[in-house]
Design a protein around this motif. Sequence first.
Motif, PDB file in Angstrom:
ATOM      1  N   UNK A  65       6.221   8.305   7.744  1.00 48.01           N
ATOM      2  CA  UNK A  65       6.428   8.308   6.297  1.00 48.01           C
ATOM      3  C   UNK A  65       7.887   8.027   5.962  1.00 48.01           C
ATOM      4  N   UNK A  66       8.797   8.673   6.688  1.00 47.88           N
ATOM      5  CA  UNK A  66      10.224   8.437   6.460  1.00 47.88           C
ATOM      6  C   UNK A  66      10.611   7.009   6.833  1.00 47.88           C
ATOM      7  N   UNK A  67      10.020   6.481   7.903  1.00 49.47           N
ATOM      8  CA  UNK A  67      10.296   5.102   8.298  1.00 49.47           C
ATOM      9  C   UNK A  67       9.896   4.142   7.193  1.00 49.47           C
ATOM     10  N   UNK A  68       8.698   4.341   6.655  1.00 45.06           N
ATOM     11  CA  UNK A  68       8.228   3.475   5.568  1.00 45.06           C
ATOM     12  C   UNK A  68       9.113   3.614   4.334  1.00 45.06           C
ATOM     13  N   UNK A  69       9.406   4.848   3.950  1.00 45.00           N
ATOM     14  CA  UNK A  69      10.180   5.078   2.737  1.00 45.00           C
ATOM     15  C   UNK A  69      11.575   4.489   2.801  1.00 45.00           C
ATOM     16  N   UNK A  70      12.260   4.694   3.923  1.00 44.92           N
ATOM     17  CA  UNK A  70      13.620   4.179   4.016  1.00 44.92           C
ATOM     18  C   UNK A  70      13.647   2.676   4.268  1.00 44.92           C
ATOM     19  N   UNK A  71      12.604   2.112   4.869  1.00 46.14           N
ATOM     20  CA  UNK A  71      12.540   0.662   4.994  1.00 46.14           C
ATOM     21  C   UNK A  71      12.409   0.016   3.629  1.00 46.14           C
ATOM     22  N   UNK A  72      11.592   0.606   2.764  1.00 46.07           N
ATOM     23  CA  UNK A  72      11.493   0.117   1.389  1.00 46.07           C
ATOM     24  C   UNK A  72      12.845   0.233   0.686  1.00 46.07           C
ATOM     25  N   UNK A  73      13.504   1.365   0.878  1.00 40.09           N
ATOM     26  CA  UNK A  73      14.813   1.580   0.250  1.00 40.09           C
ATOM     27  C   UNK A  73      15.836   0.551   0.734  1.00 40.09           C
ATOM     28  N   UNK A  74      15.828   0.277   2.035  1.00 39.72           N
ATOM     29  CA  UNK A  74      16.741  -0.739   2.561  1.00 39.72           C
ATOM     30  C   UNK A  74      16.432  -2.107   1.950  1.00 39.72           C
ATOM     31  N   UNK A  75      15.160  -2.430   1.850  1.00 38.25           N
ATOM     32  CA  UNK A  75      14.782  -3.723   1.299  1.00 38.25           C
ATOM     33  C   UNK A  75      15.197  -3.893  -0.154  1.00 38.25           C
ATOM     34  N   UNK A  76      15.157  -2.795  -0.903  1.00 46.64           N
ATOM     35  CA  UNK A  76      15.515  -2.857  -2.323  1.00 46.64           C
ATOM     36  C   UNK A  76      17.022  -2.881  -2.538  1.00 46.64           C
ATOM     37  N   UNK A 185       6.551  -2.935   9.496  1.00 47.93           N
ATOM     38  CA  UNK A 185       7.482  -2.266  10.401  1.00 47.93           C
ATOM     39  C   UNK A 185       6.947  -0.900  10.807  1.00 47.93           C
ATOM     40  N   UNK A 186       6.391  -0.171   9.850  1.00 50.23           N
ATOM     41  CA  UNK A 186       5.818   1.149  10.156  1.00 50.23           C
ATOM     42  C   UNK A 186       4.667   1.031  11.145  1.00 50.23           C
ATOM     43  N   UNK A 187       3.824   0.020  10.964  1.00 51.14           N
ATOM     44  CA  UNK A 187       2.705  -0.189  11.883  1.00 51.14           C
ATOM     45  C   UNK A 187       3.201  -0.544  13.280  1.00 51.14           C
ATOM     46  N   UNK A 188       4.239  -1.375  13.373  1.00 53.97           N
ATOM     47  CA  UNK A 188       4.782  -1.743  14.681  1.00 53.97           C
ATOM     48  C   UNK A 188       5.423  -0.538  15.364  1.00 53.97           C
ATOM     49  N   UNK A 189       6.120   0.288  14.584  1.00 50.27           N
ATOM     50  CA  UNK A 189       6.706   1.505  15.148  1.00 50.27           C
ATOM     51  C   UNK A 189       5.615   2.428  15.668  1.00 50.27           C
ATOM     52  N   UNK A 190       4.528   2.540  14.921  1.00 54.80           N
ATOM     53  CA  UNK A 190       3.409   3.386  15.357  1.00 54.80           C
ATOM     54  C   UNK A 190       2.765   2.820  16.624  1.00 54.80           C
ATOM     55  N   UNK A 191       2.660   1.485  16.698  1.00 55.62           N
ATOM     56  CA  UNK A 191       1.976   0.858  17.830  1.00 55.62           C
ATOM     57  C   UNK A 191       2.817   0.879  19.103  1.00 55.62           C
TER      58      UNK A 191
END
Length: 239
Positions: A65-76, A185-191
């Motif tokens: 969840x944190x990976x997804x949230x901060x990846x979105x934040x970085x993208x924005x 990215x979150x899916x790749x990190x999980x995989x």
Amino acid sequence: SSLLLMSGVVVAVGLCRRLARRRLYSRPLLFAFLLEMFSTFQICACTNELSLLGNVEPKPHTALTLTYGFTVLHGLTLAGSACNPCGTLQPMWGGGTSLSMGGLKIAAQFVAAVLARVFMHFIWSLEMTEPHLGALSQGCGSPMQTTETQAFCIELLFSVVFQLAVLRAESVNPKYRVHLIALLITMLVYAGGNLTGAIFNPALAFSLHADCFYDKFLSYTLVYWIAPCLGKFLILYVF
């Protein structure tokens, strides 16, 4: 406390980027170097902190969840910056960026990787929160939990998938694109996170695992530098 720390880094980098735009826009080389350095610093510093939160319960939901949230934040917040040597290779290959400008940006990314590591180690040495306790004594916390050949193939595959998705998502509305990239990215990190860390970013890999590069330079260079760059060149050749 970790969330406040990472939020503080994002705010500080945002202020530095804005200041650079106002004061240094007339000096393109210095402006490009600092903009790329500040942006890469944000990603490396936040990811260093996130790496300590992988064991926070419930696992792995909190970390993902944190990976997804901060990846979105970085993208924005980091629009216009590659923050990845592999991403800088694309305009260099296509002629959109000169060799000197591309080399300058890659240098900025690795400088930021080192600065982020030094900064985070200083913060961890203060031991302000529980995850920081003993963080500096881990040494080479190797993310490579499989054979070198398999790790190379995984990072190569993930780089190809990620770079292909970035290219295909260029036509998507930016406010949706950041979420699509963050989800991928979150899916790749999980995989593959438990096998190689799923980094596919040479500068970020060096910031996260510099000790491992010192101990096993050839192996880690092959897996975390050459494999992602090779994946990028494969995508550029296909397109």
